[in-house]
Design a protein around this motif. Structure first.
Motif, PDB file in Angstrom:
ATOM      1  N   GLU A 371       0.881  -1.164   0.000  1.00  0.00           N
ATOM      2  CA  GLU A 371       0.000   0.000   0.000  1.00  0.00           C
ATOM      3  C   GLU A 371       0.918   1.212   0.000  1.00  0.00           C
ATOM      4  O   GLU A 371       2.120   1.070   0.213  1.00  0.00           O
ATOM      5  CB  GLU A 371      -0.913   0.033   1.233  1.00  0.00           C
ATOM      6  CG  GLU A 371      -0.705  -1.081   2.192  1.00  0.00           C
ATOM      7  CD  GLU A 371      -1.059  -0.728   3.628  1.00  0.00           C
ATOM      8  OE1 GLU A 371      -1.709   0.284   3.878  1.00  0.00           O
ATOM      9  OE2 GLU A 371      -0.640  -1.478   4.495  1.00  0.00           O
ATOM     10  N   GLU A 452      -0.029  12.233 -14.762  1.00  0.00           N
ATOM     11  CA  GLU A 452      -0.636  10.965 -14.345  1.00  0.00           C
ATOM     12  C   GLU A 452      -0.998  10.058 -15.519  1.00  0.00           C
ATOM     13  O   GLU A 452      -1.423  10.535 -16.555  1.00  0.00           O
ATOM     14  CB  GLU A 452      -1.898  11.350 -13.581  1.00  0.00           C
ATOM     15  CG  GLU A 452      -2.538  10.259 -12.830  1.00  0.00           C
ATOM     16  CD  GLU A 452      -3.755  10.818 -12.084  1.00  0.00           C
ATOM     17  OE1 GLU A 452      -3.605  11.807 -11.337  1.00  0.00           O
ATOM     18  OE2 GLU A 452      -4.847  10.263 -12.281  1.00  0.00           O
ATOM     19  N   ASP A 488      -3.592   0.670 -11.513  1.00  0.00           N
ATOM     20  CA  ASP A 488      -3.095   1.723 -10.619  1.00  0.00           C
ATOM     21  C   ASP A 488      -2.770   2.971 -11.434  1.00  0.00           C
ATOM     22  O   ASP A 488      -2.317   2.875 -12.579  1.00  0.00           O
ATOM     23  CB  ASP A 488      -1.802   1.280  -9.925  1.00  0.00           C
ATOM     24  CG  ASP A 488      -2.059   0.339  -8.772  1.00  0.00           C
ATOM     25  OD1 ASP A 488      -3.236   0.067  -8.468  1.00  0.00           O
ATOM     26  OD2 ASP A 488      -1.075  -0.130  -8.169  1.00  0.00           O
ATOM     27  N   GLY A 502      -3.096   6.508  -7.032  1.00  0.00           N
ATOM     28  CA  GLY A 502      -4.293   5.874  -6.468  1.00  0.00           C
ATOM     29  C   GLY A 502      -4.719   4.721  -7.352  1.00  0.00           C
ATOM     30  O   GLY A 502      -4.107   4.453  -8.390  1.00  0.00           O
ATOM     31  N   ARG A 503      -5.767   4.038  -6.948  1.00  0.00           N
ATOM     32  CA  ARG A 503      -6.308   2.976  -7.778  1.00  0.00           C
ATOM     33  C   ARG A 503      -7.168   3.620  -8.861  1.00  0.00           C
ATOM     34  O   ARG A 503      -7.848   4.607  -8.628  1.00  0.00           O
ATOM     35  CB  ARG A 503      -7.215   2.057  -6.951  1.00  0.00           C
ATOM     36  CG  ARG A 503      -6.504   1.170  -5.974  1.00  0.00           C
ATOM     37  CD  ARG A 503      -5.777   0.027  -6.601  1.00  0.00           C
ATOM     38  NE  ARG A 503      -6.577  -0.731  -7.555  1.00  0.00           N
ATOM     39  CZ  ARG A 503      -6.140  -1.842  -8.157  1.00  0.00           C
ATOM     40  NH1 ARG A 503      -4.941  -2.314  -7.895  1.00  0.00           N
ATOM     41  NH2 ARG A 503      -6.903  -2.479  -9.010  1.00  0.00           N
ATOM     42  N   PRO A 539     -10.201   6.731   4.251  1.00  0.00           N
ATOM     43  CA  PRO A 539      -8.844   6.785   4.802  1.00  0.00           C
ATOM     44  C   PRO A 539      -8.797   6.448   6.286  1.00  0.00           C
ATOM     45  O   PRO A 539      -9.708   6.788   7.039  1.00  0.00           O
ATOM     46  CB  PRO A 539      -8.423   8.243   4.581  1.00  0.00           C
ATOM     47  CG  PRO A 539      -9.364   8.785   3.581  1.00  0.00           C
ATOM     48  CD  PRO A 539     -10.629   8.023   3.689  1.00  0.00           C
ATOM     49  N   GLN A 545      -6.692   2.321   4.535  1.00  0.00           N
ATOM     50  CA  GLN A 545      -8.120   2.495   4.264  1.00  0.00           C
ATOM     51  C   GLN A 545      -8.879   1.497   5.119  1.00  0.00           C
ATOM     52  O   GLN A 545      -8.350   0.427   5.436  1.00  0.00           O
ATOM     53  CB  GLN A 545      -8.442   2.161   2.805  1.00  0.00           C
ATOM     54  CG  GLN A 545      -8.013   3.203   1.798  1.00  0.00           C
ATOM     55  CD  GLN A 545      -8.556   2.864   0.411  1.00  0.00           C
ATOM     56  OE1 GLN A 545      -8.430   1.738  -0.059  1.00  0.00           O
ATOM     57  NE2 GLN A 545      -9.165   3.826  -0.247  1.00  0.00           N
ATOM     58  N   ARG A 601     -17.501   5.679  -6.883  1.00  0.00           N
ATOM     59  CA  ARG A 601     -16.638   6.864  -6.993  1.00  0.00           C
ATOM     60  C   ARG A 601     -17.342   8.087  -6.390  1.00  0.00           C
ATOM     61  O   ARG A 601     -16.754   8.887  -5.674  1.00  0.00           O
ATOM     62  CB  ARG A 601     -16.331   7.059  -8.492  1.00  0.00           C
ATOM     63  CG  ARG A 601     -15.863   8.387  -8.914  1.00  0.00           C
ATOM     64  CD  ARG A 601     -15.587   8.398 -10.409  1.00  0.00           C
ATOM     65  NE  ARG A 601     -16.786   8.463 -11.251  1.00  0.00           N
ATOM     66  CZ  ARG A 601     -17.521   9.556 -11.425  1.00  0.00           C
ATOM     67  NH1 ARG A 601     -17.238  10.664 -10.775  1.00  0.00           N
ATOM     68  NH2 ARG A 601     -18.573   9.550 -12.228  1.00  0.00           N
ATOM     69  N   ARG A 604     -17.786   7.854  -2.621  1.00  0.00           N
ATOM     70  CA  ARG A 604     -16.524   8.185  -1.957  1.00  0.00           C
ATOM     71  C   ARG A 604     -16.298   9.698  -1.961  1.00  0.00           C
ATOM     72  O   ARG A 604     -15.927  10.291  -0.949  1.00  0.00           O
ATOM     73  CB  ARG A 604     -15.363   7.469  -2.671  1.00  0.00           C
ATOM     74  CG  ARG A 604     -14.081   7.444  -1.876  1.00  0.00           C
ATOM     75  CD  ARG A 604     -13.070   6.453  -2.413  1.00  0.00           C
ATOM     76  NE  ARG A 604     -12.989   6.474  -3.859  1.00  0.00           N
ATOM     77  CZ  ARG A 604     -13.196   5.442  -4.644  1.00  0.00           C
ATOM     78  NH1 ARG A 604     -13.493   4.280  -4.129  1.00  0.00           N
ATOM     79  NH2 ARG A 604     -13.110   5.559  -5.950  1.00  0.00           N
TER      80      ARG A 604
END
Ligand code: AMP
Length: 622
Positions: A371, A452, A488, A502-503, A539, A545, A601, A604
């Protein structure tokens, strides 16, 4: 400019010899955390990899393969490389595995012992008529039978599938069913609680071997000790080919059932090379991988890599506890330690003084995986035991370490490091829907620094998974435009260091364990009061998490503390504590796409107060 910052002050404790270690810090790094540079020439042991660029340029997998024995006629078997070749050479009496029981007492197996015990297990499988390619599962803690079972299974040419012993009955039976397990190696208590009640639904499960039957196995099970005693071990090892399946590891996806990642005997080549370069294993090392062999890290680096290198692997049979861990590191003179961010965060919370109370002077190298590793922890390692933590990255599907901070190269705290020799990493551009951008069959790569993209690997490394069990289409979808897509998201800086973002999907990482939200949602919906459930990761300071579930009740049910506890109890009972939600909230509605899929998503984003992003697919009124 190199400076020695105050926050990397030398260790004062007796026994910590690292106050004069050649560690300096470059204040001009890209992050607010200073780069940690090192001088290999002044290290106590010469690192296996000192020149990163030169090693990458000259490395080939064939050369790594040539460092192993192989079987006659081009065969390859992990158990031969890990055990038998040592047992027939000068390392035969060297200590291969040192198990530490909960009370601190130990029992050891030499390479010769391990060769004999694993051959006996292979003979037991033969006696039961278990053949090549058939699946042997384990549901065990970290005990000797697990290790001899894995190696004996390889020797028999069968496929080993370890299950995490803290899984509840549902994940256990689902994986046994999907993997069509023929044999299960377990304990009486685990069998009674998790398997016996569903045994009738597991028609392929022909043999359950109890490691603690003590002469009186449960109905429908066999006494492993008795079978081992009666078996006649042979020196023969199944003539497996490099591409023959050896291991099955279940991992979680966003949708559907867990995926069975199939690994082959050739993976041992990667375990050898990464043990050499990423973990810097040397003859004489006492090495401790704290991961449970129920997960891929515990198998690749808790069993295979250390044995292939002929070192002594420490195995702690008890659960994590800060003082116990420090005692083990000190008393067993551990030299190389491979652990995980959740454990390191717990140690950091326990305080620097606890670390300094122990003589960790044998420790040479500390690595972490599983992680995101907070840069604070990397630097704190330096303060607590005089060594920074080396983060590395990989996943079940890759079978071995792919990206790492290496012993002799600088560490950028917060970064996962650079690709290992033989590993080609790319960042694939994603479109507005998060799909990889492919043009004329070729993936479009992100080339600018600090931008990214989806972390991708060029297929061809030996420990790459070779399939998803019985799910060819699912496997095929993992590849696009010439790359394996990891799921990822990451960035690469101008010097080639990778930074985890992040994932790209909804899977949750809690205490290093990958949890599929769908699996949890399906279980919650088995509660009579639950109509729908949406599960996300939120988190947590220690576990990274934790799982949080939002449940929508069926008509006629009203939210109450009692109901919340009842749903929680069901989840814990069925899924086990490692997978069940830590928090449950009652929701009046769940955001969904127009096609009816829960938009985790958005759940979250709302939970964490983040921007809600593109809502064009959102069902009206949610
Ligand atoms: P698993 O297949 O259970 O080993 O989980 C693999 C996933 O864990 C990766 O795809 C990442 O999402 C996460 N992971 C593993 N190592 C790291 C790391 N060093 N930093 C950030 N995430 C990581």
């Amino acid at each position: 400019m190199s400076v020695r910052p105050a926050d990397l002050r030398p260790c004062a404790a007796v026994g910590l010899r690292r106050s004069d270690e050649p560690v300096t810090v470059d204040a001009g790094s890209a992050t607010r955390w200073p780069v940690i540079t090192k001088a290999p020439s002044r290290m106590a042991v010469r690192p296996n990899l000192t020149d990163y660029e030169a090693t990458c340029a000259s490395f080939t997998w064939d050369a790594a393969r040539a460092a192993l024995d192989g079987l006659p006629d081009g065969g390859l078997n992990i158990a031969h490389e890990a055990v038998d070749r040592h047992a027939s050479g000068p390392r035969r009496d060297a200590e291969a595995l040192r198990f530490v029981r909960a009370d601190g007492s130990t029992r050891s197996l030499s390479y010769a012992d391990l060769a004999e015990a694993s051959s006996r297990f292979a003979a037991v499988l033969q006696g039961l008529g278990v053949g090549r390619g058939e699946r042997v599962f384990s549901l065990l803690g970290r005990c000797p039978e697990l290790f001899t079972g894995v190696l004996g299974t390889f020797k028999n040419g069968s496929v080993f599938c370890p299950l995490f012993s803290a899984f509840g009955p549902e994940p256990v039976s689902q994986r046994l069913r999907l993997g069509r397990g023929r044999v299960l190696l377990t304990t009486r208590a685990l069998y009674r609680r998790k398997v016996a009640p569903v045994r009738d639904d597991l028609p392929d499960l022909a043999h359950v071997l109890l490691v603690d039957a003590d002469g009186s196995p449960e109905p429908g099970t066999l006494d492993l000790a008795e079978l081992l005693q009666r078996s006649v071990p042979s020196r023969e090892i199944a003539a497996t080919r490099p591409e023959d399946p050896a291991l099955l590891h279940f991992t979680s996806g966003t949708t559907g059932t867990p995926k069975g990642a199939v690994h082959v005997h050739d993976a041992v080549v990667a375990h050898y090379a990464t043990g050499l370069y990423a973990l810097d294993l040397h003859p004489g090392d006492v090495y401790w991988c704290t991961a449970d062999p129920g997960w891929v890290t515990g198998m690749s680096y808790g069993v295979i890599a250390p044995l292939v290198h002929g070192v002594t692997a420490l195995v702690d049979e008890a659960e994590m506890d800060a003082d116990r861990w420090y005692r083990l590191l000190a008393e067993h003179r551990v030299t190389v330690w491979y652990t995980a961010p959740t454990a390191l965060r717990m140690l950091m919370r326990a305080g620097t003084e606890r670390a300094r109370a122990h003589d960790l002077s044998a420790l040479r190298f500390v690595a972490s995986v599983g992680e995101p590793l907070n840069p604070e922890v990397v630097v704190w390692g330096q303060e607590a035991w005089g060594l920074p933590v080396h983060d590395n990255w990989w996943q079940t599907e890759t079978g071995g370490i792919m990206i790492a901070n290496l012993v002799a190269t600088e560490i950028r705290p917060g970064s996962m490091g650079r690709p290992l020799p033989g590993v080609e990493v790319g960042l694939v551009a994603r479109d507005a829907d998060g799909a990889p951008v492919i043009q004329d069959g070729v993936a479009v790569l992100v080339t600018d620094p600090d931008v990214e993209g989806e972390l991708a690997l060029r297929p061809g490394w030996p420990s790459m998974f070779r399939g998803h069990l019985d799910e060819e289409e699912r496997y095929r979808r993992c590849f696009a435009g010439g790359w394996y897509l990891t799921g990822d998201l990451a960035r690469r800086d101008a010097d080639g260091y990778y930074w985890f973002v992040g994932r790209g999907d909804d899977v949750i990482k809690s205490s290093g364990h990958l949890i599929g939200p769908f699996e949890v949602e399906s279980c919650l919906m088995e509660h009579p009061a639950v109509a729908e459930a949406g599960v996300i990761g939120v988190p947590d300071a220690v576990a990274g998490q934790v799982v949080k579930a939002f449940v929508l009740l069926r008509p006629g049910h009203v939210p109450s503390e009692e109901l919340r506890l009842s749903i929680l109890a069901l989840a814990r009972k069925r899924l086990g504590a490692a997978v069940a939600p830590r928090e449950i909230a009652f929701a009046e509605s769940l955001p969904k796409t127009k096609s009816g899929k829960i938009l985790r998503r958005l759940l979250r984003a709302r939970e964490l107060g983040l921007p809600e992003g593109d809502l064009s697919t959102l069902e009206a009124g949610r």
